[in-house]
Design an enzyme around this catalytic site. Sequence first.
Site, PDB file in Angstrom:
ATOM      1  N   SER A  28       0.793  -1.107   0.055  1.00  0.00           N
ATOM      2  CA  SER A  28      -0.047  -0.007  -0.174  1.00  0.00           C
ATOM      3  C   SER A  28       0.836   1.219  -0.046  1.00  0.00           C
ATOM      4  O   SER A  28       1.797   1.414   1.001  1.00  0.00           O
ATOM      5  CB  SER A  28      -0.727   0.201   1.216  1.00  0.00           C
ATOM      6  N   HIS A  59      -3.218   0.414  -4.610  1.00  0.00           N
ATOM      7  CA  HIS A  59      -2.511  -0.506  -5.453  1.00  0.00           C
ATOM      8  C   HIS A  59      -3.037  -0.579  -6.935  1.00  0.00           C
ATOM      9  O   HIS A  59      -4.241  -0.570  -7.146  1.00  0.00           O
ATOM     10  CB  HIS A  59      -3.528  -1.776  -4.811  1.00  0.00           C
ATOM     11  N   HIS A  81      -5.900  -9.173  -0.834  1.00  0.00           N
ATOM     12  CA  HIS A  81      -5.664  -9.292   0.461  1.00  0.00           C
ATOM     13  C   HIS A  81      -6.902 -10.148   0.875  1.00  0.00           C
ATOM     14  O   HIS A  81      -7.843 -10.204   0.155  1.00  0.00           O
ATOM     15  CB  HIS A  81      -5.817  -7.863   1.242  1.00  0.00           C
ATOM     16  N   TYR A  83      -8.961  -9.541   3.252  1.00  0.00           N
ATOM     17  CA  TYR A  83     -10.102  -8.688   3.665  1.00  0.00           C
ATOM     18  C   TYR A  83     -10.695  -8.128   2.204  1.00  0.00           C
ATOM     19  O   TYR A  83     -12.079  -7.811   2.588  1.00  0.00           O
ATOM     20  CB  TYR A  83      -9.699  -7.388   4.293  1.00  0.00           C
ATOM     21  N   GLU A  84     -10.471  -8.433   1.220  1.00  0.00           N
ATOM     22  CA  GLU A  84     -11.317  -8.214  -0.257  1.00  0.00           C
ATOM     23  C   GLU A  84     -12.004  -9.383  -0.297  1.00  0.00           C
ATOM     24  O   GLU A  84     -12.859  -9.266  -1.310  1.00  0.00           O
ATOM     25  CB  GLU A  84     -10.113  -7.777  -1.320  1.00  0.00           C
ATOM     26  N   ALA A 111       3.096  -1.932   4.065  1.00  0.00           N
ATOM     27  CA  ALA A 111       2.867  -0.968   5.018  1.00  0.00           C
ATOM     28  C   ALA A 111       2.405  -1.560   6.393  1.00  0.00           C
ATOM     29  O   ALA A 111       1.829  -2.377   6.495  1.00  0.00           O
ATOM     30  CB  ALA A 111       1.786   0.258   4.478  1.00  0.00           C
ATOM     31  N   MET A 209      -1.538  -6.321   7.200  1.00  0.00           N
ATOM     32  CA  MET A 209      -2.740  -7.381   6.618  1.00  0.00           C
ATOM     33  C   MET A 209      -2.219  -7.907   5.278  1.00  0.00           C
ATOM     34  O   MET A 209      -3.208  -8.327   4.452  1.00  0.00           O
ATOM     35  CB  MET A 209      -3.781  -6.239   6.338  1.00  0.00           C
ATOM     36  N   SER A 210      -1.118  -8.238   5.242  1.00  0.00           N
ATOM     37  CA  SER A 210      -0.577  -8.820   3.976  1.00  0.00           C
ATOM     38  C   SER A 210       0.744  -9.842   4.186  1.00  0.00           C
ATOM     39  O   SER A 210       0.984 -10.301   5.389  1.00  0.00           O
ATOM     40  CB  SER A 210      -0.248  -7.668   2.868  1.00  0.00           C
ATOM     41  N   ASN A 233       2.586   4.173  10.799  1.00  0.00           N
ATOM     42  CA  ASN A 233       1.793   4.366  12.116  1.00  0.00           C
ATOM     43  C   ASN A 233       2.243   3.747  13.222  1.00  0.00           C
ATOM     44  O   ASN A 233       2.874   2.504  13.353  1.00  0.00           O
ATOM     45  CB  ASN A 233       0.458   4.392  11.916  1.00  0.00           C
ATOM     46  N   HIS A 250      -1.410   5.856   3.985  1.00  0.00           N
ATOM     47  CA  HIS A 250      -0.723   5.933   2.826  1.00  0.00           C
ATOM     48  C   HIS A 250       0.145   7.149   2.420  1.00  0.00           C
ATOM     49  O   HIS A 250       1.256   7.178   1.990  1.00  0.00           O
ATOM     50  CB  HIS A 250      -2.100   6.193   1.838  1.00  0.00           C
TER      51      HIS A 250
HETATM   52  N1  HPA Z   1      -2.477  -2.384  11.602  1.00  0.00           N
HETATM   53  C1  HPA Z   1      -2.673  -3.343  10.570  1.00  0.00           C
HETATM   54  N2  HPA Z   1      -2.259  -3.030   9.312  1.00  0.00           N
HETATM   55  C2  HPA Z   1      -1.496  -1.816   8.882  1.00  0.00           C
HETATM   56  C3  HPA Z   1      -1.479  -1.022  10.136  1.00  0.00           C
HETATM   57  C4  HPA Z   1      -1.995  -1.136  11.449  1.00  0.00           C
HETATM   58  O1  HPA Z   1      -1.593  -0.433  12.493  1.00  0.00           O
HETATM   59  N3  HPA Z   1      -0.760   0.155   9.406  1.00  0.00           N
HETATM   60  C5  HPA Z   1      -0.642  -0.317   8.201  1.00  0.00           C
HETATM   61  N4  HPA Z   1      -1.085  -1.468   7.862  1.00  0.00           N
END
Ligand code: HPA
Length: 279
Positions: A28, A59, A81, A83-84, A111, A209-210, A233, A250
């Site tokens: 991402s 993406h 992913h 989640y998709e 990310a 998440m990947s 983050n 992002h």
């Molecule tokens: N959690 C899960 N997936 C993520 C995060 C997070 O804090 N930051 C970027 N992708």
Amino acid sequence: MTSPIAKAVASIESRTERRCDVALVLGSGLGSVADELGDACSIPYEDIEGFPVATTAGHAGRLLLGDWCGRRVAVLQGRMHLYEGWRASDIALPVRVLRGLGASQLVVTNAAGALNPDFRPGQIMLIEDHLNFTGTDPLIGPNDDAIGLRFPDMSRAYDPALRQLAKSVLDKHGIEFGTGIYAGVTGPSLETSAERRYYRMAGADAIGMSTVLEVIAAVHAGMRVLGFSAITNMATGDADQQPDTIEDVHRVAVVAGKTLRKALETLLPEMAAKDGNST
Ligand code: HPA
């Protein structure tokens, strides 16, 4: 019956004669990391037979085949992913196709949130290992012995020689990076603060998440894997935990992407010496 992998490889080979030695999966906000691939052939995922089409913002959803830093490189700009709604086996397919196109090395990027309080957004983390918290595995189902073993070893999923090389090359070039363990979860909801503290206790330094399913598929297929997280983050779940937004993720990924790009530009040529295709 032709396998989905063979069909996808055939539809790529009908558009280009290019092959690759090393493949990159860009996460991402990191799609631009390989924007300047020389003389690249670009194929949208929808033009590759049987390829899952990425739907996530940030993406692009295309395969690039070209030269970068003196290597024959394939780049997946955009990934699938859980989640998709994709299955673990859908997520494995593009990795297996990259293997089919000749890649013996895979560089995965993502990310990720920092569980480790010593990390800072904008940093990159060299992935030492992972914890698969997705509850699934791309190898569930009949095993294709032509690809790999039924019970593949995962004790060195992130190739120790490539990690060692990455550390020395990045140090030599003064590129700052952290090292740690990546926890893979399904999303799409972000973790609660209690969950983040739990993942930290379990030994993870970053969370996203990947990646974990792709790496399992790659190791199964005999590829050597190197991985980097772009820390976007703080995700410590501590008292000072701030709310997260995907826009922030992002935005910061673009910042970390610049370091990541520099890291890859210094690393890729040096990785050639450890390429199974050239030794
Ligand atoms: N959690 C899960 N997936 C993520 C995060 C997070 O804090 N930051 C970027 N992708």
